[in-house]
Design a protein around this motif. Structure first.
Motif, short mmCIF file in Angstrom:
data_model
loop_
_atom_site.label_atom_id
_atom_site.label_comp_id
_atom_site.label_asym_id
_atom_site.label_seq_id
_atom_site.Cartn_x
_atom_site.Cartn_y
_atom_site.Cartn_z
N ASP A 173 0.84 -1.20 0.00
CA ASP A 173 0.00 0.00 0.00
C ASP A 173 0.87 1.25 0.00
N ASP A 190 0.10 4.00 1.66
CA ASP A 190 -0.21 4.87 2.80
C ASP A 190 0.70 4.69 4.01
N GLN A 226 1.29 2.19 5.76
CA GLN A 226 0.90 1.18 6.76
C GLN A 226 1.72 -0.10 6.57
N ARG A 280 -2.61 4.91 9.62
CA ARG A 280 -2.56 5.79 8.46
C ARG A 280 -2.47 7.24 8.96
MN MN Z 1 -4.45 1.63 4.39
#
Ligand code: MN
Ligand code: GDD
Length: 362
Positions: free
Chosen positions: A93, A95, A97, A206
């Motif tokens: 991902d 973001d 994370q 996030r």
């Molecule tokens: Mn996420």
């Protein structure tokens, strides 16, 4: 241009604050370790993430695919796979994370001979930061359901992780369905691979932007699960187990009646005999109907399995007799009815044990 060791696919939708940090951290993690390329698959983000990505490509080995609209996470990943040149493919991902710092650890596992390496929240050492009770429960439920319906997911602690790497051969021939969020699950069912490893990581919070996980994605997920389960024939199998269990109950009642009423056996003895009849009946039926694809190497192996099956049903015997005795002698229930309850208890036990065993042996 030389082929990189790994192509990292990063699907993005409105991640312009996160992407520069992520790319820098990937670079720090991998630049001294191996050649890599980053493929950003952006769905024409309104915040112009694609523009940020193009900017980054001047400084880092970043390629940008800008698609025409929001076509979904899994489909973005599949698109990235098609364009990737690396020997290994990775998905993460944007973001933050998914910490890029563990990428070398993941690649090490491939060097150890694994085909798929999952960054896992649920193996020892892994964890999740700041999840509310609701999301925890939903996640647990989703994992449980996944394991019931998809055998390939049973030996894996985190089959719904969005962070993983694999050898490109795993997906090269696979026809992956582009619907939904859970691309790893799709790969576990349709990919060609032998060994899977899990490496722990902490699923962070996030910081920037919002999660795109909507309610619609949950129904998508359920449909995805059902479809996969149908593909591998697991739904059929579970239904067959249930049908056999109900039929066994009839066999039990029939024998019990015959033995007590026509042969005048004491009801405790006939209960044992009718239970054995029921066990053999369900054994033969499941051999023929559920495990018919299993190759029988030696004729003795069937006998051996029957014995094992009997052992497994021993608990059912105790439950049956216990309920029968209790209801008839203590509560003064008519013995045929007591036995019906007893046998139902045994059937439930046997069913549970069988499901448990098939779980364990995967
Ligand atoms: Mn996420
Ligand atoms: N291109 C594209 N198109 N990217 C998307 C889309 C889309 O339609 N939807 C989401 N993304 C991108 C996001 O920009 C982000 O980089 C990544 O996919 C994950 O999206 P999030 O919205 O942050 O998902 P999440 O944190 O709720 O879910 C993550 O964790 C789950 C485990 O709990 C994902 O990794 C899931 O795959 C994972 O199952």
């Amino acid at each position: 241009m030389r082929k990189p060791t790994i192509s990292l696919i990063i699907p993005t939708y409105n991640e312009k604050e996160n992407l520069p940090v992520l790319v820098r951290r990937i670079h720090e993690s991998l630049s001294n370790y191996c050649d890599y390329e980053i493929i950003v698959v952006d769905d024409d983000s309104p915040d112009e993430t694609w523009k940020v990505a193009q900017e980054l490509s001047k400084q880092y080995p970043v390629r940008v695919i800008r698609r025409e609209g929001k076509l979904g996470l899994s489909s973005a990943v599949i698109e990235g796979f098609k364009q990737a040149r690396g020997e290994l493919l990775g998905v993460m991902d944007a973001d933050l994370q998914h910490p890029p710092e563990i990428l070398p650890n993941l690649i090490e596992e491939i060097k150890n001979g694994k085909d798929i390496v999952v960054a896992s929240r649920y193996v020892k050492g892994g964890k999740i930061e700041n999840w509310g009770l609701k999301r925890k429960i939903v996640s647990k439920g989703a994992r449980f359901l996944t394991k019931v319906l998809v055998p390939q997911a049973r030996s894996i602690k985190d089959p719904l992780s969005g962070y993983f790497i694999l050898r490109r051969e795993v997906v090269e021939e696979a026809e992956l369905n582009p619907v939904g969020y859970k691309i790893l699950l799709e790969i576990l069912v349709k990919g060609s691979y032998e060994e899977v490893a899990e490496v722990p990581f902490t699923f962070g919070t996030r910081e920037m932007g919002k999660s795109k996980l909507t309610v619609g994605e949950y129904t998508n997920f359920l449909r995805h699960l059902y479809r996969l389960s149908e593909t591998v024939g697991e739904v059929v199998k579970l239904v067959r187990y249930m049908v056999i269990s109900v039929l066994s109950l009839f066999v039990n009642v029939f024998f019990f009646l015959a033995l007590t009423n026509y042969l005048n056996l004491h009801y405790l003895y006939s209960s044992i005999l009718s239970l054995e009849a029921m066990i053999l009946f369900s054994f033969v039926l499941s051999e023929m109907w559920i495990s018919k694809n299993r190759k029988i190497k030696k004729p003795t192996s069937a006998v051996l399995r029957a014995v094992k099956y009997n052992m497994l049903c021993l608990g059912g015997l105790l439950i049956n007799i216990g309920i029968l005795w209790l209801f008839t002698n203590v509560f003064n229930v008519y013995y045929l009815i007591s036995n019906f309850f007893g046998a139902t208890g045994a059937v439930i036990w046997n069913y549970a044990m069988n499901v448990w065993l098939t779980w364990k042996t995967r």
